[in-house]
Design a protein around this motif. Structure first.
Motif, PDB file in Angstrom:
ATOM      1  N   VAL A 145       4.058   1.424  -1.003  1.00 39.70           N
ATOM      2  CA  VAL A 145       4.796   1.495  -2.275  1.00 39.70           C
ATOM      3  C   VAL A 145       3.912   2.145  -3.336  1.00 39.70           C
ATOM      4  N   ARG A 146       2.659   1.768  -3.327  1.00 44.12           N
ATOM      5  CA  ARG A 146       1.724   2.291  -4.340  1.00 44.12           C
ATOM      6  C   ARG A 146       1.442   3.781  -4.157  1.00 44.12           C
TER       7      ARG A 146
ATOM      8  N   PHE B  71       6.012  -5.358  -9.611  1.00 44.52           N
ATOM      9  CA  PHE B  71       6.031  -3.904  -9.433  1.00 44.52           C
ATOM     10  C   PHE B  71       5.135  -3.223 -10.464  1.00 44.52           C
ATOM     11  N   VAL B  72       5.294  -3.619 -11.715  1.00 43.76           N
ATOM     12  CA  VAL B  72       4.512  -2.989 -12.793  1.00 43.76           C
ATOM     13  C   VAL B  72       3.005  -3.166 -12.551  1.00 43.76           C
ATOM     14  N   ASN B  73       2.638  -4.333 -12.036  1.00 43.86           N
ATOM     15  CA  ASN B  73       1.218  -4.634 -11.852  1.00 43.86           C
ATOM     16  C   ASN B  73       0.754  -4.512 -10.404  1.00 43.86           C
ATOM     17  N   LEU B  74       1.507  -3.790  -9.608  1.00 45.69           N
ATOM     18  CA  LEU B  74       1.209  -3.716  -8.173  1.00 45.69           C
ATOM     19  C   LEU B  74      -0.184  -3.141  -7.890  1.00 45.69           C
ATOM     20  N   ASN B  75      -0.650  -2.277  -8.764  1.00 46.06           N
ATOM     21  CA  ASN B  75      -1.976  -1.687  -8.538  1.00 46.06           C
ATOM     22  C   ASN B  75      -3.114  -2.671  -8.787  1.00 46.06           C
ATOM     23  N   SER B  76      -2.802  -3.807  -9.378  1.00 46.45           N
ATOM     24  CA  SER B  76      -3.861  -4.807  -9.583  1.00 46.45           C
ATOM     25  C   SER B  76      -3.967  -5.739  -8.388  1.00 46.45           C
ATOM     26  N   PHE B  77      -3.005  -5.631  -7.458  1.00 43.63           N
ATOM     27  CA  PHE B  77      -3.035  -6.520  -6.300  1.00 43.63           C
ATOM     28  C   PHE B  77      -4.090  -6.062  -5.303  1.00 43.63           C
ATOM     29  N   ASP B  78      -4.895  -7.009  -4.844  1.00 47.06           N
ATOM     30  CA  ASP B  78      -5.921  -6.737  -3.849  1.00 47.06           C
ATOM     31  C   ASP B  78      -5.304  -6.932  -2.465  1.00 47.06           C
TER      32      ASP B  78
ATOM     33  N   LYS C 187       7.652  -7.697 -12.814  1.00 45.51           N
ATOM     34  CA  LYS C 187       6.244  -7.857 -13.182  1.00 45.51           C
ATOM     35  C   LYS C 187       5.336  -7.464 -12.015  1.00 45.51           C
TER      36      LYS C 187
ATOM     37  N   GLU D 155       0.833  -1.209   0.000  1.00 50.16           N
ATOM     38  CA  GLU D 155       0.000   0.000   0.000  1.00 50.16           C
ATOM     39  C   GLU D 155       0.865   1.255   0.000  1.00 50.16           C
TER      40      GLU D 155
END
Lengths: 161, 179
Positions: free
Chosen positions: B15-16, B60-67, B58, B13
């Protein structure tokens, strides 16, 4: 910590600092999810329409099976079939692209998709919704054009078996 | 608050939204485990290292898709699993699945199989059994993942996880005893 492991941290963090890798925004995933949803819904709708159309075509040429099949193949709106398959492929590809945290079995997605299409097609046919579409819904122009182009005489009541 | 006390999900959270440098903390927490897990899949340290590196990128790039309501560890393990499978497919070095193994009366065979003995044998003989069985076994004994976590990582039902681990134990016992 070994050199190799130390390197992984350094390499990844350097790429982040240098801007070589950037985090996708939340909007990216929202749009991706929406596209996936729209793709799958479009695929389901076009497939249901396709099934309805096949049944109409088969009924509207009377009992001569061979003629009906030739007529169906020659006048078949292949673009709808291609659109349905494309939408499904793009939908599943998008699901894979954006699928990082959820447990999705693509075999189940495909089975559910086919089941939804078949059941919806059957229900629409049985309830006469095709007739409603033809006369009042959003499809009359498309359906009429299709029947006119292919010289198909259509009468909703007569065509109900 | 000390960052070391934060959970993985809390770090993600941050990091994002606040500090991307904190991603190094995530890498430090997981790189050892992921490198071992990856190495147990591809049996090649260089490949394993590349897989882990690519997986972190991968992630890091897609971290915003993690729930963040879900487990980060299962998510990152899943990414490593996918990367490893891609590499295996490319190199076509996957160990074939052997269908002719006899799994009868496996419950009896396993009764005297102690945990420590299994861990030693797993480490020693893991690369001799099919990947289908070695992966859940490695996750269970070496990475100490629960059946639920393994089910999330491999995307198979928990019953299948249990079956594969049991069969893996039988295979390990049979193969390792021959050696």
């Amino acid at each position: 910590m070994s050199k190799e492991l130390k390197n992984i941290t350094n390499i990844v963090m350097n790429k982040i600092h240098e801007g070589k890798i950037k985090m996708h925004s939340r909007m990216y995933f929202v749009v991706g999810s929406l596209l996936t949803f729209v793709g799958l819904v479009a695929s389901v709708l076009s497939s249901i329409f396709l099934i309805g159309l096949i049944r109409f075509s088969l009924r509207s040429h009377g009992p001569m099976g061979e003629y009906r099949m030739d007529q169906l193949l020659s006048s078949f709106p292949w673009w709808i079939a291609i659109l349905a398959v494309l939408a499904l492929i793009i939908g599943i590809w998008l699901l894979r692209q954006y699928d990082f945290s959820y447990k999705i079995d693509f075999k189940i997605v495909l089975i559910v998709f086919v089941a939804v299409v078949m059941v919806s097609g059957w229900i629409i046919d049985m309830t006469g919704l095709n007739d409603v579409w033809f006369s009042r819904g959003p499809m009359p122009r498309v359906m009429r054009q299709y029947f006119q182009e292919n010289n198909i005489q259509y009468s909703p009541r007569l065509n109900r078996s | 608050m000390n960052d070391n006390l934060l959970s993985d999900e809390e770090i993600v959270e941050k990091v994002r939204s606040v500090d991307q440098d904190l991603f190094a903390k995530i890498i430090d927490r997981y790189q050892d485990k992921l490198l071992r897990y990856s190495n147990n899949l591809v049996y090649n340290e260089d490949h394993a290292s590349h897989i882990v590196q690519d997986s972190f990128i991968k992630a890091f790039v897609n971290l915003n898709s993690f729930d963040t309501k879900k487990k980060f560890s299962s998510w990152i393990y899943r990414i490593v699993h996918n990367e490893a499978m891609n590499m295996i497919k490319k190199s076509k070095k996957e160990v074939p699945i052997l269908d002719d193994f006899d799994f009868s009366s496996e419950e009896d065979v396993l009764k005297d199989f102690e945990q420590k003995e299994i861990i030693i044998k797993v480490t020693k003989c893991l690369n001799e059994i099919p990947l289908l069985y070695s992966e859940p076994l490695s996750l269970y004994y070496l990475d100490e993942k629960s059946y639920e976590d393994i089910s999330d990582i491999l995307r198979i039902p928990m019953g299948t996880v249990a079956t594969r681990i049991n069969r893996a134990k039988v295979l390990i016992k049979n193969i390792c005893q021959k050696n």
